[in-house]
Every structure is written in C-alpha cells, then in structure tokens.
Write a protein that holds these residues in place. Structure first.
Motif, PDB file in Angstrom:
ATOM      1  N   ILE A 131      -3.097  -1.603  -4.567  1.00  0.00           N
ATOM      2  CA  ILE A 131      -2.720  -0.920  -5.808  1.00  0.00           C
ATOM      3  C   ILE A 131      -1.260  -0.509  -5.660  1.00  0.00           C
ATOM      4  CG2 ILE A 131      -3.115   1.028  -7.365  1.00  0.00           C
ATOM      5  CD1 ILE A 131      -6.029   1.024  -6.569  1.00  0.00           C
ATOM      6  N   VAL A 132      -0.426  -1.049  -6.548  1.00  0.00           N
ATOM      7  CA  VAL A 132       1.007  -0.755  -6.508  1.00  0.00           C
ATOM      8  C   VAL A 132       1.354   0.128  -7.705  1.00  0.00           C
ATOM      9  CG1 VAL A 132       3.318  -1.779  -6.638  1.00  0.00           C
ATOM     10  CG2 VAL A 132       1.527  -2.939  -5.332  1.00  0.00           C
ATOM     11  N   THR A 133       2.143   1.151  -7.470  1.00  0.00           N
ATOM     12  CA  THR A 133       2.548   2.047  -8.563  1.00  0.00           C
ATOM     13  C   THR A 133       4.066   2.114  -8.636  1.00  0.00           C
ATOM     14  OG1 THR A 133       0.746   3.413  -7.712  1.00  0.00           O
ATOM     15  CG2 THR A 133       1.908   4.226  -9.609  1.00  0.00           C
ATOM     16  N   ASP A 134       4.576   2.183  -9.858  1.00  0.00           N
ATOM     17  CA  ASP A 134       6.037   2.264 -10.063  1.00  0.00           C
ATOM     18  C   ASP A 134       6.437   3.661 -10.561  1.00  0.00           C
ATOM     19  OD1 ASP A 134       8.706   1.356 -10.238  1.00  0.00           O
ATOM     20  OD2 ASP A 134       8.467   0.763 -12.329  1.00  0.00           O
ATOM     21  N   ASN A 135       7.695   3.984 -10.396  1.00  0.00           N
ATOM     22  CA  ASN A 135       8.332   5.190 -10.961  1.00  0.00           C
ATOM     23  C   ASN A 135       7.940   6.506 -10.293  1.00  0.00           C
ATOM     24  OD1 ASN A 135       7.751   3.282 -13.695  1.00  0.00           O
ATOM     25  ND2 ASN A 135       9.864   3.909 -13.322  1.00  0.00           N
ATOM     26  N   LEU A 136       7.691   6.451  -8.991  1.00  0.00           N
ATOM     27  CA  LEU A 136       7.311   7.702  -8.314  1.00  0.00           C
ATOM     28  C   LEU A 136       8.483   8.661  -8.155  1.00  0.00           C
ATOM     29  CD1 LEU A 136       4.754   6.373  -5.733  1.00  0.00           C
ATOM     30  CD2 LEU A 136       4.377   7.353  -7.985  1.00  0.00           C
ATOM     31  N   LYS A 137       9.698   8.159  -8.325  1.00  0.00           N
ATOM     32  CA  LYS A 137      10.863   9.064  -8.256  1.00  0.00           C
ATOM     33  C   LYS A 137      11.263   9.542  -9.644  1.00  0.00           C
ATOM     34  CE  LYS A 137      13.736   6.518  -5.732  1.00  0.00           C
ATOM     35  NZ  LYS A 137      14.899   6.211  -4.871  1.00  0.00           N
ATOM     36  N   PHE A 138      10.783   8.852 -10.630  1.00  0.00           N
ATOM     37  CA  PHE A 138      11.118   9.152 -12.022  1.00  0.00           C
ATOM     38  C   PHE A 138      12.600   9.495 -12.173  1.00  0.00           C
ATOM     39  CE2 PHE A 138      10.418  10.902 -16.310  1.00  0.00           C
ATOM     40  CZ  PHE A 138       9.751   9.810 -16.826  1.00  0.00           C
ATOM     41  N   HIS A 139      13.423   8.518 -11.876  1.00  0.00           N
ATOM     42  CA  HIS A 139      14.880   8.638 -11.997  1.00  0.00           C
ATOM     43  C   HIS A 139      15.430   9.789 -11.169  1.00  0.00           C
ATOM     44  CE1 HIS A 139      13.574   6.124 -15.255  1.00  0.00           C
ATOM     45  NE2 HIS A 139      13.057   7.150 -15.885  1.00  0.00           N
ATOM     46  N   PHE A 177       4.821   4.525   0.987  1.00  0.00           N
ATOM     47  CA  PHE A 177       5.778   4.830  -0.079  1.00  0.00           C
ATOM     48  C   PHE A 177       7.078   4.092   0.206  1.00  0.00           C
ATOM     49  CE2 PHE A 177       2.710   8.218   0.019  1.00  0.00           C
ATOM     50  CZ  PHE A 177       2.427   8.418  -1.322  1.00  0.00           C
ATOM     51  N   ILE A 178       7.553   3.356  -0.780  1.00  0.00           N
ATOM     52  CA  ILE A 178       8.743   2.534  -0.593  1.00  0.00           C
ATOM     53  C   ILE A 178       9.867   3.116  -1.447  1.00  0.00           C
ATOM     54  CG2 ILE A 178       9.624   0.163  -0.582  1.00  0.00           C
ATOM     55  CD1 ILE A 178       7.016   0.081   0.799  1.00  0.00           C
ATOM     56  N   ASP A 179      10.955   3.464  -0.780  1.00  0.00           N
ATOM     57  CA  ASP A 179      12.041   4.161  -1.457  1.00  0.00           C
ATOM     58  C   ASP A 179      13.060   3.181  -2.049  1.00  0.00           C
ATOM     59  OD1 ASP A 179      13.604   6.156  -2.399  1.00  0.00           O
ATOM     60  OD2 ASP A 179      14.458   6.715  -0.456  1.00  0.00           O
ATOM     61  N   ILE A 180      12.591   2.289  -2.883  1.00  0.00           N
ATOM     62  CA  ILE A 180      13.536   1.404  -3.561  1.00  0.00           C
ATOM     63  C   ILE A 180      13.216   1.395  -5.048  1.00  0.00           C
ATOM     64  CG2 ILE A 180      13.878  -0.088  -1.540  1.00  0.00           C
ATOM     65  CD1 ILE A 180      12.270  -2.186  -3.094  1.00  0.00           C
ATOM     66  N   GLY A 181      14.151   0.887  -5.836  1.00  0.00           N
ATOM     67  CA  GLY A 181      13.976   0.935  -7.286  1.00  0.00           C
ATOM     68  C   GLY A 181      13.757   2.384  -7.693  1.00  0.00           C
ATOM     69  N   ASP A 182      12.754   2.619  -8.538  1.00  0.00           N
ATOM     70  CA  ASP A 182      12.463   3.978  -8.976  1.00  0.00           C
ATOM     71  C   ASP A 182      11.338   4.611  -8.150  1.00  0.00           C
ATOM     72  OD1 ASP A 182      12.994   6.189 -10.545  1.00  0.00           O
ATOM     73  OD2 ASP A 182      11.512   5.638 -12.060  1.00  0.00           O
ATOM     74  N   GLY A 183      11.097   4.045  -6.966  1.00  0.00           N
ATOM     75  CA  GLY A 183      10.061   4.603  -6.089  1.00  0.00           C
ATOM     76  C   GLY A 183       8.734   3.908  -6.318  1.00  0.00           C
ATOM     77  N   ILE A 184       8.246   3.243  -5.268  1.00  0.00           N
ATOM     78  CA  ILE A 184       7.043   2.416  -5.395  1.00  0.00           C
ATOM     79  C   ILE A 184       6.042   2.840  -4.330  1.00  0.00           C
ATOM     80  CG2 ILE A 184       6.216   0.026  -5.115  1.00  0.00           C
ATOM     81  CD1 ILE A 184       9.002  -0.863  -6.072  1.00  0.00           C
ATOM     82  N   SER A 185       4.757   2.780  -4.645  1.00  0.00           N
ATOM     83  CA  SER A 185       3.751   2.999  -3.602  1.00  0.00           C
ATOM     84  C   SER A 185       2.852   1.777  -3.507  1.00  0.00           C
ATOM     85  CB  SER A 185       2.912   4.236  -3.913  1.00  0.00           C
ATOM     86  OG  SER A 185       2.170   4.039  -5.087  1.00  0.00           O
ATOM     87  N   ILE A 186       2.335   1.565  -2.312  1.00  0.00           N
ATOM     88  CA  ILE A 186       1.369   0.481  -2.092  1.00  0.00           C
ATOM     89  C   ILE A 186       0.168   1.085  -1.384  1.00  0.00           C
ATOM     90  CG2 ILE A 186       0.939  -1.726  -0.963  1.00  0.00           C
ATOM     91  CD1 ILE A 186       3.923  -2.190  -0.993  1.00  0.00           C
ATOM     92  N   SER A 187      -0.993   0.993  -2.019  1.00  0.00           N
ATOM     93  CA  SER A 187      -2.204   1.568  -1.444  1.00  0.00           C
ATOM     94  C   SER A 187      -3.194   0.472  -1.113  1.00  0.00           C
ATOM     95  CB  SER A 187      -2.850   2.531  -2.444  1.00  0.00           C
ATOM     96  OG  SER A 187      -1.903   3.445  -2.940  1.00  0.00           O
ATOM     97  N   GLN A 188      -3.865   0.649   0.009  1.00  0.00           N
ATOM     98  CA  GLN A 188      -4.868  -0.328   0.425  1.00  0.00           C
ATOM     99  C   GLN A 188      -6.058   0.426   0.996  1.00  0.00           C
ATOM    100  OE1 GLN A 188      -3.479  -3.201   3.304  1.00  0.00           O
ATOM    101  NE2 GLN A 188      -4.651  -4.840   2.331  1.00  0.00           N
ATOM    102  N   ARG A 189      -7.259  -0.127   0.805  1.00  0.00           N
ATOM    103  CA  ARG A 189      -8.464   0.561   1.276  1.00  0.00           C
ATOM    104  C   ARG A 189      -8.378   0.851   2.773  1.00  0.00           C
ATOM    105  NH1 ARG A 189     -11.576  -1.600  -2.796  1.00  0.00           N
ATOM    106  NH2 ARG A 189     -12.220   0.139  -4.101  1.00  0.00           N
ATOM    107  N   ASN A 190      -8.794   2.034   3.117  1.00  0.00           N
ATOM    108  CA  ASN A 190      -8.842   2.499   4.483  1.00  0.00           C
ATOM    109  C   ASN A 190     -10.103   1.918   5.124  1.00  0.00           C
ATOM    110  OD1 ASN A 190      -8.477   3.987   6.747  1.00  0.00           O
ATOM    111  ND2 ASN A 190      -8.672   5.981   5.743  1.00  0.00           N
TER     112      ASN A 190
END
Ligand code: SAH
Ligand code: MG
Length: 191
Positions: A131-139, A177-190
């Motif tokens: 599950i990838v999410t965008d905009n975690l830094k929200f500009h 958590f990837i600090d590029i673009g507007d902040g991206i996360s990548i989640s994977q089942r534990n």
C-alpha cells in the motif's frame, strides 16, 4: 504527450503527483514486478497512465468521484490507448465494494480519509502486496502545524499526521517512509 498532460494539470491546479514521486513510484513498480494496481484518486489519469506505461502487462483499476475529472481521465486514457488496461470507476471510493486483489494499492485521494481508505482496501491486497500513500508531507506543512492560519487546513494537516502515527503503530503492517516528492509511504503486511 505525458509532458503535455502534466502541464495541463499544473496550469489547471489539478494536484498530480510530483515528478520525483512519479519516478520513484514507476521504478518501484518495475523493480517489484507489480502487475495489478488499484488507485484511489485518479484526477485526470496522470499517475495511472504513468504507471500503466511501465509495462504492457500492468492492469489498473482507478477510482475518481469528481465527474469533471473522471471525464477528463476517460479521455486521456483513450488518447494513450490504454482503455484495455486502465479501468476507471466514477464513484466515491468509500461507497464501492471491490472483489479483486491487487499487488499495489496507491492511495492518493482525500487526505482526511487516509485511515479509512487504508482500513477498507487492505482487504483487497495480495499477501505480498504494497500500500503506497502520497502527500504525507503535504507541501512541508505537516512539520509546521501550529503556524498554519486556516483552521480547515490545520485540521487536514493534523489528519495526515494522525495517519502517519497510525502507520507507525500498526501491528499488521510495516511501513517505510520515503522522503521524496511530497512524502511517500510504503506498507507491507507484517509476517
Ligand atoms: N493520483 C492523481 C492525483 C489525484 S488528486 C495523480 O497523481 O495524477 C486526488 C483526487 O482524488 C481528486 O481528483 C479527488 O476528486 C479524488 N478523490 C478525493 N476523495 C475521493 C474519494 N473518496 N473517492 C474517489 N475519489 C476521491
Ligand atoms: Mg498526490
């Protein structure tokens, strides 16, 4: 053609994914041989088209609730000859039920509802999916909540920060958590 689409979005205030984010996402899709993608928040189809162009075996379902944007996305998908590989649904993502499973779910719709999207669509994720999410830094605003003057904006930014806490505390998923673009996360089942 992709550049023209990007320019159109920028000129019309359509919040498409930043260039850096797109490069990261498409590289991630290639490296992990992602084939089935669900996107929440199509806007005019820019990110879906970019993802589809990574490989001809990629199949995307994307959901958009705004009729204007949905219609523009339909047109753009046609222009790129991707009608067979990008299925677009006009709906509020929280109102629909999807049966399929996906290798990657890209959450990029209303930022205030990220936890709801995550909880709902994790059931559509393949065991090894992302599950990838965008905009975690929200500009850049998520680090500066207290200086935001608008009440609504402050509430929204707080919700994004809550989502980050939700991901960090989540026992079921591990998130990077990837600090590029507007902040991206990548989640994977534990596992
Ligand atoms: N992924 C796109 C940008 C999406 S912008 C790109 O990078 O090219 C976010 C979009 O999500 C907006 O067009 C908005 O109308 C849509 N949206 C917001 N909440 C939604 C919901 N609950 N269901 C479906 N679409 C939603
Ligand atoms: Mg975005």
């Amino acid at each position: 053609m992709l550049n023209r689409l990007k320019e159109y979005a920028i000129n019309n205030n359509i919040p498409i994914m930043e260039e850096e984010g797109i490069v990261f996402l498409t590289t991630f899709i290639k490296d992990n041989q992602v084939k089935n993608i669900l996107e929440i928040g199509s806007a005019i189809g820019y990110s879906a088209i970019n993802m589809a162009l990574v490989d001809k075996d990629i199949i995307i379902t994307t959901v958009e609730r705004d009729t204007d944007r949905y219609l523009q996305a339909v047109k753009n998908i046609k222009k790129f000859n991707l009608k067979d590989r990008i299925k677009i649904i006009e709906a509020d993502a929280l109102d629909i039920v999807l049966e399929d499973k996906y290798d990657l779910i890209f959450i990029d719709a209303a930022k205030s509802q990220y936890i709801k999207f995550f909880e709902k669509f994790k059931n559509n994720l393949n065991d090894n999916g992302f599950i990838v999410t965008d905009n975690l830094k929200f500009h850049g605003l998520t680090n500066n909540v207290d200086i935001i003057k608008s009440r609504n904006l402050r509430a929204l930014v707080r919700k994004i920060n809550n989502y980050v806490v939700f991901l960090k505390n989540n026992q079921e998923f591990i998130t990077e958590f990837i600090d590029i673009g507007d902040g991206i996360s990548i989640s994977q089942r534990n596992k």
